[in-house]
Design a protein around this motif. Structure first.
Motif, PDB file in Angstrom:
ATOM      1  N   ASP A  69      -5.091   1.779   6.327  1.00 52.94           N
ATOM      2  CA  ASP A  69      -5.082   1.751   7.794  1.00 52.94           C
ATOM      3  C   ASP A  69      -6.269   2.572   8.309  1.00 52.94           C
ATOM      4  OD1 ASP A  69      -4.477   2.161  10.557  1.00 52.94           O
ATOM      5  OD2 ASP A  69      -2.378   1.725  10.132  1.00 52.94           O
ATOM      6  N   GLY A  70      -7.055   1.962   9.180  1.00 52.98           N
ATOM      7  CA  GLY A  70      -8.224   2.649   9.727  1.00 52.98           C
ATOM      8  C   GLY A  70      -7.843   3.929  10.466  1.00 52.98           C
ATOM      9  N   LEU A  71      -6.643   3.972  11.006  1.00 55.88           N
ATOM     10  CA  LEU A  71      -6.216   5.174  11.726  1.00 55.88           C
ATOM     11  C   LEU A  71      -6.050   6.346  10.753  1.00 55.88           C
ATOM     12  CD1 LEU A  71      -5.434   6.466  14.408  1.00 55.88           C
ATOM     13  CD2 LEU A  71      -3.107   5.563  14.119  1.00 55.88           C
ATOM     14  N   LEU A  72      -5.600   6.032   9.525  1.00 60.31           N
ATOM     15  CA  LEU A  72      -5.479   7.086   8.516  1.00 60.31           C
ATOM     16  C   LEU A  72      -6.861   7.652   8.204  1.00 60.31           C
ATOM     17  CD1 LEU A  72      -3.418   8.518   6.595  1.00 60.31           C
ATOM     18  CD2 LEU A  72      -4.182   6.916   4.847  1.00 60.31           C
ATOM     19  N   THR A  73      -7.850   6.778   8.102  1.00 62.52           N
ATOM     20  CA  THR A  73      -9.233   7.224   7.854  1.00 62.52           C
ATOM     21  C   THR A  73      -9.667   8.181   8.963  1.00 62.52           C
ATOM     22  OG1 THR A  73      -9.602   5.030   6.947  1.00 62.52           O
ATOM     23  CG2 THR A  73     -11.562   6.376   7.342  1.00 62.52           C
ATOM     24  N   LYS A  74      -9.347   7.836  10.217  1.00 67.13           N
ATOM     25  CA  LYS A  74      -9.733   8.700  11.353  1.00 67.13           C
ATOM     26  C   LYS A  74      -9.068  10.072  11.247  1.00 67.13           C
ATOM     27  CE  LYS A  74     -12.261   5.696  13.528  1.00 67.13           C
ATOM     28  NZ  LYS A  74     -13.714   5.860  13.475  1.00 67.13           N
ATOM     29  N   GLN A  96       0.836  -1.205   0.000  1.00 69.36           N
ATOM     30  CA  GLN A  96       0.000   0.000   0.000  1.00 69.36           C
ATOM     31  C   GLN A  96       0.866   1.249   0.000  1.00 69.36           C
ATOM     32  OE1 GLN A  96      -2.729   0.083   3.400  1.00 69.36           O
ATOM     33  NE2 GLN A  96      -2.685  -2.140   3.375  1.00 69.36           N
ATOM     34  N   GLU A  97       0.287   2.322  -0.497  1.00 69.55           N
ATOM     35  CA  GLU A  97       0.922   3.635  -0.389  1.00 69.55           C
ATOM     36  C   GLU A  97       0.984   4.048   1.072  1.00 69.55           C
ATOM     37  OE1 GLU A  97       1.666   6.402  -2.851  1.00 69.55           O
ATOM     38  OE2 GLU A  97       2.104   4.474  -3.807  1.00 69.55           O
ATOM     39  N   SER A  98       2.021   4.821   1.436  1.00 69.32           N
ATOM     40  CA  SER A  98       2.098   5.344   2.809  1.00 69.32           C
ATOM     41  C   SER A  98       1.930   6.857   2.809  1.00 69.32           C
ATOM     42  CB  SER A  98       3.452   5.012   3.423  1.00 69.32           C
ATOM     43  OG  SER A  98       3.508   3.663   3.743  1.00 69.32           O
ATOM     44  N   TYR A  99       1.402   7.372   3.905  1.00 74.81           N
ATOM     45  CA  TYR A  99       1.209   8.815   4.067  1.00 74.81           C
ATOM     46  C   TYR A  99       1.753   9.230   5.425  1.00 74.81           C
ATOM     47  CZ  TYR A  99      -1.952   8.060   0.182  1.00 74.81           C
ATOM     48  OH  TYR A  99      -2.463   7.697  -1.034  1.00 74.81           O
ATOM     49  N   PRO A 155       4.389   7.222   9.511  1.00 71.87           N
ATOM     50  CA  PRO A 155       3.681   6.876   8.280  1.00 71.87           C
ATOM     51  C   PRO A 155       2.495   5.968   8.552  1.00 71.87           C
ATOM     52  CG  PRO A 155       5.622   5.499   8.525  1.00 71.87           C
ATOM     53  CD  PRO A 155       5.541   6.344   9.758  1.00 71.87           C
ATOM     54  N   LEU A 156       1.433   6.157   7.792  1.00 71.91           N
ATOM     55  CA  LEU A 156       0.292   5.234   7.866  1.00 71.91           C
ATOM     56  C   LEU A 156      -0.017   4.758   6.460  1.00 71.91           C
ATOM     57  CD1 LEU A 156      -2.157   6.993  10.369  1.00 71.91           C
ATOM     58  CD2 LEU A 156      -0.837   4.899  10.749  1.00 71.91           C
ATOM     59  N   ARG A 157      -0.406   3.495   6.348  1.00 70.28           N
ATOM     60  CA  ARG A 157      -0.681   2.940   5.030  1.00 70.28           C
ATOM     61  C   ARG A 157      -2.117   3.247   4.618  1.00 70.28           C
ATOM     62  NH1 ARG A 157       2.403  -1.986   4.203  1.00 70.28           N
ATOM     63  NH2 ARG A 157       0.670  -3.169   5.004  1.00 70.28           N
TER      64      ARG A 157
END
Ligand code: GTA
Length: 329
Positions: free
Chosen positions: A317-322, A138-141, A312-314
């Motif tokens: 990842d549900g945490l990125l959604t939050k 997955q891409e990371s942010y 970084p979050l992928r």
């Protein structure tokens, strides 16, 4: 190093034990009911592959999703490094086929004897949806998390969504991997267990990877650390390095000792790698050197409670959604 070579057969048995264990997951439908008595090879012959989640030609790894009996499973295949002690046998006991020759250059395909051609296999079964996402490419942010973001976004999320810590408690309570422990300080406040990380096959120190798991429960990550944890952190740092020196003859100057933020498992643990080995997750965006963590807490007892931390979050990842829902990225 000699010690590592001498332990090769023991390592092989440990791998088989890991595979035997997956036949006994504590779930409604237990694969052991249909697979009891089969050896580790037949465990994998039961594996019905559905998708390659990710692969890396550089790392020589492949992460595969499939079913073991009726349960979701992830199988990780990894080609281990070549070790110096196998070279004599590799050169004398293999067959060689010429691929091409050009001037002083030639390339060959080498067929080593089977025991020098092993692969490392890790099995996660039953694997949750979260495991499948973890191993999917997955891409990371990059996220910048303030102390306020931690309390309002991250903490509620990890309280509801984290991976089980059962494997950690099994190690601390000697219900699993007890024979692999390299060092233990049993003190409930500052003590820890040091053992090989399951990513390390223990055959060579070039990719040495151990983890120190603290006995104290309730410290989820570096965010939970204050100056009151300095005796614990200093103890892990000092005694971990001493134990590695004693067993593997590697001085502290050859070690990268760090914590992940975010970790995958929210029970405080410290990673010990061979310095030259580029372990996944040892980059600046995720790894916090234990020496720096200690100094930060010495200069500000609430450093990790008050500072903004980046990680970084992928993509899935549900945490990125939050963080997205909160308009933070
Ligand atoms: N001894 O049962 C275990 C065990 N488990 C379940 C995890 N670890 C274990 N060690 C023992 N026994 O270094 C280890 C992990 C990791 C550490 C937890 O505990 O190997 P962390 O909480 O900071 O989480 O550390 P981290 O680093 O994200 O987890 P992990 O699993 O290392 O995943 C990071 C990436 O590494 C994955 O996304 C994947 O790309 C890769 N990876 C994971 N497992 C493997 C593997 N077996 N082989 C190759 N690559 C892998």
């Amino acid at each position: 190093m000699t010690d590592i070579v001498a332990k090769r057969d023991a390592g092989r048995e440990e791998n088989e034990e890991l595979l035997r264990d997956i036949k006994r997951p504590k779930t409604d439908k237990d694969p052991s009911e249909t697979m009891e008595g089969s050896d580790s090879r037949s465990v994998l012959s039961e594996f019905k592959m559905s998708k390659v989640l990710s692969e890396s030609a550089r790392e020589k790894t492949m992460f595969i999703h499939g079913k073991l009996v009726d349960q979701d499973a992830v199988v990780i295949l990894e080609k281990p490094p070549i070790t110096e002690d196998t070279l004599t046998e590799l050169f004398s006991g293999s067959t060689l086929a010429l691929d091409m020759k050009n001037d002083i250059y030639s390339t060959y395909r080498l067929q080593p004897p089977p025991h020098l051609n092993e692969m490392k296999v890790t099995v996660v079964c039953p694997a949750s949806e979260k495991h499948l996402k973890k191993y999917q490419r997955q891409e990371s942010y990059l996220v910048e998390e303030t102390a306020e973001d931690y309390s309002s976004i991250t903490l509620p999320y990890i309280e509801s969504q984290s991976f089980s810590l059962q494997w950690v408690y099994n190690i601390l309570e000697k219900k699993a991997e007890a024979e692999r422990i390299v060092y233990e300080d049993p003190d409930p406040d500052v003590g820890f267990v040091l053992l090989p990380d399951f990513k390390w096959n223990q055959k060579q120190v070039d990719d040495l990877y151990l983890i120190a798991i603290v006995h104290q429960k309730g410290i989820r990550s570096i965010r939970g650390l204050t100056a009151e944890h300095l005796p614990l952190l200093k103890n892990v740092f000092q005694k971990g390095k001493e134990a590695i020196m004693k067993k593997y003859e590697l001085p502290a100057s050859k070690l990268r000792v760090y914590l992940h933020y975010q970790p995958s498992y929210y029970h405080l643990h410290v990673h010990f790698n061979m310095l030259g080995y580029e372990a996944l997750g040892c980059g600046v965006e995720r790894a916090h050197l234990l020496g720096d963590v200690i100094q930060n807490l010495q200069s500000n007892p609430d450093y990790y409670k008050s500072h903004t931390l980046s990680f970084p979050l992928r993509a899935e990842d549900g945490l990125l959604t939050k963080f997205r829902e909160a308009g933070k990225i």
